[in-house]
Design an enzyme around this catalytic site. Structure first.
Site, PDB file in Angstrom:
ATOM      1  N   ARG A   1       0.873  -1.184   0.000  1.00 30.68           N
ATOM      2  CA  ARG A   1       0.000   0.000   0.000  1.00 30.68           C
ATOM      3  C   ARG A   1       0.905   1.228   0.000  1.00 30.68           C
ATOM      4  O   ARG A   1       2.080   1.152   0.397  1.00 30.68           O
ATOM      5  CB  ARG A   1      -0.892   0.024   1.243  1.00 30.68           C
ATOM      6  CG  ARG A   1      -1.965  -1.057   1.207  1.00 30.68           C
ATOM      7  CD  ARG A   1      -2.730  -1.114   2.503  1.00 30.68           C
ATOM      8  NE  ARG A   1      -3.533   0.081   2.751  1.00 30.68           N
ATOM      9  CZ  ARG A   1      -4.187   0.309   3.890  1.00 30.68           C
ATOM     10  NH1 ARG A   1      -4.125  -0.562   4.883  1.00 30.68           N
ATOM     11  NH2 ARG A   1      -4.905   1.405   4.025  1.00 30.68           N
TER      12      ARG A   1
ATOM     13  N   ARG B   1      -0.814   9.760  -3.534  1.00 31.34           N
ATOM     14  CA  ARG B   1      -0.173   9.003  -2.448  1.00 31.34           C
ATOM     15  C   ARG B   1       0.623   7.800  -2.934  1.00 31.34           C
ATOM     16  O   ARG B   1       1.599   7.407  -2.279  1.00 31.34           O
ATOM     17  CB  ARG B   1      -1.216   8.607  -1.397  1.00 31.34           C
ATOM     18  CG  ARG B   1      -2.422   7.811  -1.884  1.00 31.34           C
ATOM     19  CD  ARG B   1      -3.483   7.832  -0.799  1.00 31.34           C
ATOM     20  NE  ARG B   1      -4.677   7.022  -1.051  1.00 31.34           N
ATOM     21  CZ  ARG B   1      -5.722   7.420  -1.771  1.00 31.34           C
ATOM     22  NH1 ARG B   1      -5.713   8.584  -2.375  1.00 31.34           N
ATOM     23  NH2 ARG B   1      -6.796   6.623  -1.880  1.00 31.34           N
TER      24      ARG B   1
HETATM   25  O1  F6P Z   1      -9.277   3.632   4.353  1.00 31.77           O
HETATM   26  C1  F6P Z   1      -8.385   3.402   3.311  1.00 31.77           C
HETATM   27  C2  F6P Z   1      -9.077   2.726   2.159  1.00 31.77           C
HETATM   28  O2  F6P Z   1      -8.124   2.457   1.161  1.00 31.77           O
HETATM   29  C3  F6P Z   1     -10.250   3.534   1.568  1.00 31.77           C
HETATM   30  O3  F6P Z   1      -9.866   4.486   0.622  1.00 31.77           O
HETATM   31  C4  F6P Z   1     -11.099   2.435   0.998  1.00 31.77           C
HETATM   32  O4  F6P Z   1     -12.433   2.823   0.757  1.00 31.77           O
HETATM   33  C5  F6P Z   1     -10.977   1.390   2.069  1.00 31.77           C
HETATM   34  O5  F6P Z   1      -9.660   1.490   2.574  1.00 31.77           O
HETATM   35  C6  F6P Z   1     -11.221  -0.020   1.585  1.00 31.77           C
HETATM   36  O6  F6P Z   1     -11.352  -0.878   2.699  1.00 31.77           O
HETATM   37  P1  F6P Z   1     -12.778  -1.436   3.115  1.00 31.77           P
HETATM   38  O7  F6P Z   1     -13.344  -2.073   1.873  1.00 31.77           O
HETATM   39  O8  F6P Z   1     -12.465  -2.458   4.179  1.00 31.77           O
HETATM   40  O9  F6P Z   1     -13.628  -0.311   3.602  1.00 31.77           O
END
Ligand code: F6P
Length: 193
Positions: free
Chosen positions: A8, A60
């Site tokens: 990430r 990012r």
């Molecule tokens: O919070 C970071 C992130 O990459 C968000 O941008 C994204 O919506 C999320 O994680 C995805 O994780 P989950 O599907 O568990 O919400």
């Protein structure tokens, strides 16, 4: 053997605030992680092995790859799952403003599609060309996003659609997958910052 490395992006300002999506910059810790990557990758990539770095088009991931000197390619298809109307919100805000959606997502996280956004199923489809190209390439390092890397990881490790949205892909960790005869060998390198 060839390897697929992935990570990430370093911690972003939105990660610090618990907000989803957006296109924020890296935090100070995230920038530290970016600085640690060249040595970490050089240590685990075989001598004389070539590498190409793939990022999304978001600030990012590009900033996380900044200090790496390998050839780079930014893919729109690697951009994070689009949370639609919930982009920029925290989970608490979503639970408050869209309580039904929040419950539905919990019920079937793989198929749940954000209003005006995407589901994990949508992301798996849009990643098809990326996966096809990955299968053809030698060593690749993907600097990506949580939902995207869950889909790529599940593809190589044969995880079910039900388990996919819950796979743990922590920040500041490089995962190395090396395809072997029947399965991929996995190594994880965590950077403490
Ligand atoms: O919070 C970071 C992130 O990459 C968000 O941008 C994204 O919506 C999320 O994680 C995805 O994780 P989950 O599907 O568990 O919400």
């Amino acid at each position: 053997p060839r390897s697929i490395f992935f990570s990430r992006h370093g911690e972003s300002l939105y990660n610090v605030m618990g907000k989803l999506g957006g296109d924020s910059d890296l935090s100070a810790r995230g920038k530290q992680y970016a600085k640690s990557l060249p040595l970490l990758i050089a240590t685990h990539l075989g001598n004389s092995e070539q590498l190409t770095v793939w990022t999304s088009t978001m600030k990012r991931t590009i900033a996380t790859a900044e200090h790496l000197t390998y050839p780079k390619l930014a893919w729109k298809a690697l951009d994070e799952l689009d949370a639609g109307v919930c982009d920029g919100m925290t989970y608490e805000e979503i639970a408050e403003q869209y309580p039904e959606d929040f419950a539905n997502r919990d019920e079937d996280k793989f198929n749940y599609r954000y209003r005006g956004g995407e589901s994990y199923r949508d992301v798996v489809l849009r990643l098809e060309p990326v996966i096809m190209e990955l299968e053809r390439q030698r060593n690749i390092l993907i600097i990506g996003h949580q939902a995207i890397l869950r889909c790529i990881y599940a593809y190589f490790m044969n995880h079910s659609h039900e388990k996919l949205p819950y796979i743990k892909i922590p920040l500041h960790t490089v995962i190395q997958l090396t395809p072997r005869a029947y399965a991929c060998e996995e190594k994880r390198f965590k950077v403490d910052i």
